[in-house]
Scaffold this active site. Structure first.
Site, PDB file in Angstrom:
ATOM      1  N   LEU A   1     -25.247 -18.906  25.131  1.00 25.51           N
ATOM      2  CA  LEU A   1     -25.890 -18.402  23.804  1.00 25.51           C
ATOM      3  C   LEU A   1     -25.341 -18.845  22.773  1.00 25.51           C
ATOM      4  O   LEU A   1     -25.606 -19.084  21.547  1.00 25.51           O
ATOM      5  CB  LEU A   1     -25.718 -16.835  23.776  1.00 25.51           C
ATOM      6  CG  LEU A   1     -26.853 -16.261  24.992  1.00 25.51           C
ATOM      7  CD1 LEU A   1     -26.712 -14.673  24.863  1.00 25.51           C
ATOM      8  CD2 LEU A   1     -28.439 -16.613  24.527  1.00 25.51           C
TER       9      LEU A   1
ATOM     10  N   VAL B   1     -20.087 -17.649  25.244  1.00 26.47           N
ATOM     11  CA  VAL B   1     -21.140 -16.250  25.602  1.00 26.47           C
ATOM     12  C   VAL B   1     -22.186 -16.772  26.288  1.00 26.47           C
ATOM     13  O   VAL B   1     -22.815 -17.604  25.877  1.00 26.47           O
ATOM     14  CB  VAL B   1     -21.516 -15.291  24.539  1.00 26.47           C
ATOM     15  CG1 VAL B   1     -22.291 -14.429  24.806  1.00 26.47           C
ATOM     16  CG2 VAL B   1     -20.247 -14.944  23.983  1.00 26.47           C
TER      17      VAL B   1
ATOM     18  N   ASP C   1     -14.009  -4.266  11.364  1.00 23.11           N
ATOM     19  CA  ASP C   1     -14.545  -5.535  11.174  1.00 23.11           C
ATOM     20  C   ASP C   1     -16.325  -5.479  10.986  1.00 23.11           C
ATOM     21  O   ASP C   1     -16.932  -6.046  11.811  1.00 23.11           O
ATOM     22  CB  ASP C   1     -14.572  -6.691  12.291  1.00 23.11           C
ATOM     23  CG  ASP C   1     -14.927  -8.156  11.979  1.00 23.11           C
ATOM     24  OD1 ASP C   1     -14.941  -8.340  10.635  1.00 23.11           O
ATOM     25  OD2 ASP C   1     -14.961  -8.769  12.920  1.00 23.11           O
TER      26      ASP C   1
ATOM     27  N   GLU D   1     -20.845 -20.372  21.582  1.00 20.53           N
ATOM     28  CA  GLU D   1     -19.527 -20.987  21.773  1.00 20.53           C
ATOM     29  C   GLU D   1     -18.319 -20.680  20.774  1.00 20.53           C
ATOM     30  O   GLU D   1     -18.923 -20.924  19.483  1.00 20.53           O
ATOM     31  CB  GLU D   1     -18.968 -22.112  22.351  1.00 20.53           C
ATOM     32  CG  GLU D   1     -17.754 -22.634  23.042  1.00 20.53           C
ATOM     33  CD  GLU D   1     -17.942 -23.667  23.874  1.00 20.53           C
ATOM     34  OE1 GLU D   1     -16.971 -24.136  24.690  1.00 20.53           O
ATOM     35  OE2 GLU D   1     -19.057 -24.363  24.013  1.00 20.53           O
TER      36      GLU D   1
ATOM     37  N   SER E   1     -13.957 -20.324  19.450  1.00 24.92           N
ATOM     38  CA  SER E   1     -12.432 -21.042  19.646  1.00 24.92           C
ATOM     39  C   SER E   1     -12.020 -20.478  20.865  1.00 24.92           C
ATOM     40  O   SER E   1     -11.500 -21.387  21.601  1.00 24.92           O
ATOM     41  CB  SER E   1     -11.610 -20.610  18.476  1.00 24.92           C
ATOM     42  OG  SER E   1     -12.132 -21.117  17.252  1.00 24.92           O
TER      43      SER E   1
ATOM     44  N   LYS F   1     -18.907 -12.420  28.418  1.00 23.76           N
ATOM     45  CA  LYS F   1     -18.067 -13.076  27.336  1.00 23.76           C
ATOM     46  C   LYS F   1     -17.108 -13.760  28.187  1.00 23.76           C
ATOM     47  O   LYS F   1     -16.163 -12.823  28.420  1.00 23.76           O
ATOM     48  CB  LYS F   1     -17.821 -12.067  26.271  1.00 23.76           C
ATOM     49  CG  LYS F   1     -17.000 -12.403  25.093  1.00 23.76           C
ATOM     50  CD  LYS F   1     -16.425 -11.287  24.131  1.00 23.76           C
ATOM     51  CE  LYS F   1     -15.634 -11.827  23.160  1.00 23.76           C
ATOM     52  NZ  LYS F   1     -15.503 -10.765  22.139  1.00 23.76           N
TER      53      LYS F   1
END
EC number: 2.7.11.22
Length: 365
Positions: free
Chosen positions: A37, A45, A152, A39, A41, A60
């Site tokens: 789904l 996923v 966040d 990518e 760093s 993940k």
């Protein structure tokens, strides 16, 4: 109307780790990878499927560097999430630890609020905004009661299921806050959703940090554009905020002069405006402007809490049963609570090109 009552404290829960009675959990071969789904760093996923129960999952996969060991943020996310059981928080099913990788196995959710808003530009249906905001506040109230800050909040980190359930995700930056004197990094929230106190260098914050982000997301859902889309840097971001809310000073924000990045002469002096002057759609929805103004307070201690916001008059036309639900019960178990079709089209089920992967793979793991 029914009043919101404090959720039960976050209790320790049974967590699916390898045990003699559940040998299939905690093992990589218990899950089939269906497709990649996204990518980032540090993580990739995948959409996957559990061989134990056949359910779709999001895998993940965090790459471990031998010299660095397990990334601390990955450990933090896993340890926080395994104790959180709530309908409006993404569920962590399993953890798989090998020499090369740490894999967090999440429930699979089709899309996120960012993509949902992209699919429905110009602002969402007002009834849907109300249901999404209610769910966001439910999840936040739950973690804040457990002394956890998300840190966040942004549309990419709010997952949306095909039935309209909103789930808080990506706890990689979350912190458990137990001692009030702790200080935290001020590089925590994506710029557009970052509160002015953090932009000005404050590292002493509490649950009010998350509430600013809620206000920004609330405006964006209603208006169809980001509330404060800074284009340059922190200075530009602050100017956009002060243009609408007024440039703060010691009278309106006691202690602001002690913040490292605040110099009054650096900023244009603006007076506060009514929010509807900046975002006209607030004026069409009962009590929306008042609630938004309670989220978007420059002085952190003036921001409304998640729990108090749930009792605001903005929600007064929702069914009283919503305030009686158990933590793990979806709001959509209440009769007549459902998403409305957005202008021009009905609800869609989103497939491969979803941005669930962005939330997971782009986290700082």
């Amino acid at each position: 109307m029914k009043r919101w009552t404090s959720p039960k404290p976050v209790a320790s829960v049974r967590f699916l780790l390898p045990t003699p009675t559940s040998p299939k959990f905690g093992k990589a071969d218990s899950y089939e990878k269906l497709e990649k789904l996204g990518e980032g760093s540090y993580a990739t996923v995948y959409k996957g499927k559990s061989k134990v129960n056949g359910k779709l999952v999001a895998l993940k996969v965090i790459r471990l560097q031998e010299e660095e060991g397990t990334p601390f943020t990955a450990i933090r996310e896993a340890s926080l999430l395994k104790g959180l059981k709530h309908a409006n928080i993404v569920l962590l099913h399993d953890i798989i630890h090998t020499k090369e990788t740490l894999t967090l196995v999440f429930e699979y959710v089709h899309t996120d609020l960012c993509q949902y808003m992209d699919k429905h530009p110009g602002g969402l249906h007002p009834d849907n905004v109300k249901l999404f905001l209610f769910q966001l506040l439910r999840g936040l109230s739950y973690i804040h009661q457990g002394h956890i800050l998300h840190r966040d909040l942004k549309p990419q980190n709010l997952l949306i299921s095909d039935t309209g359930e909103l789930k808080l995700a990506d706890f990689g930056l979350a912190r458990a806050k137990s001692v009030p004197s702790h200080t935290y990094s001020n590089e925590v929230v994506t710029l557009w959703y970052r509160p002015p106190d953090v932009l000005l260098g404050s590292t002493e914050y509490s649950t009010c940090l998350d509430m600013w982000g809620v206000g920004c997301i609330f405006i964006e859902m209603i208006q169809g554009v980001a509330a404060f889309p800074g284009m340059k840097d922190i200075q530009d971001q602050l100017e956009r905020i002060f243009l609408i809310l007024g440039t703060p000073n010691e009278e309106t924000w006691p202690g602001i002069s002690s913040l490292t990045l605040f110099k009054l002469e650096r900023f244009t002096q603006y007076g506060p405006k009514n929010l509807r002057q900046a975002w006209n759609k607030l004026s069409y929805i009962n009590h929306a402007e008042d609630l938004a103004s309670k989220f978007l307070q420059c002085f952190p201690k003036n921001r409304i809490s998640a729990q108090a916001a749930l009792n605001h008059d903005y929600f007064s036309n929702l069914p009283p049963r919503l305030w009686e639900l158990s933590d793990m019960s979806s709001i959509f178990t209440v009769p007549n609570v459902k998403l409305q079709p957005e202008v021009g089209e009905g609800m869609r089920v989103f497939g491969k090109n979803n941005s669930f992967s962005k939330s997971l793979s782009n986290s700082k793991h």
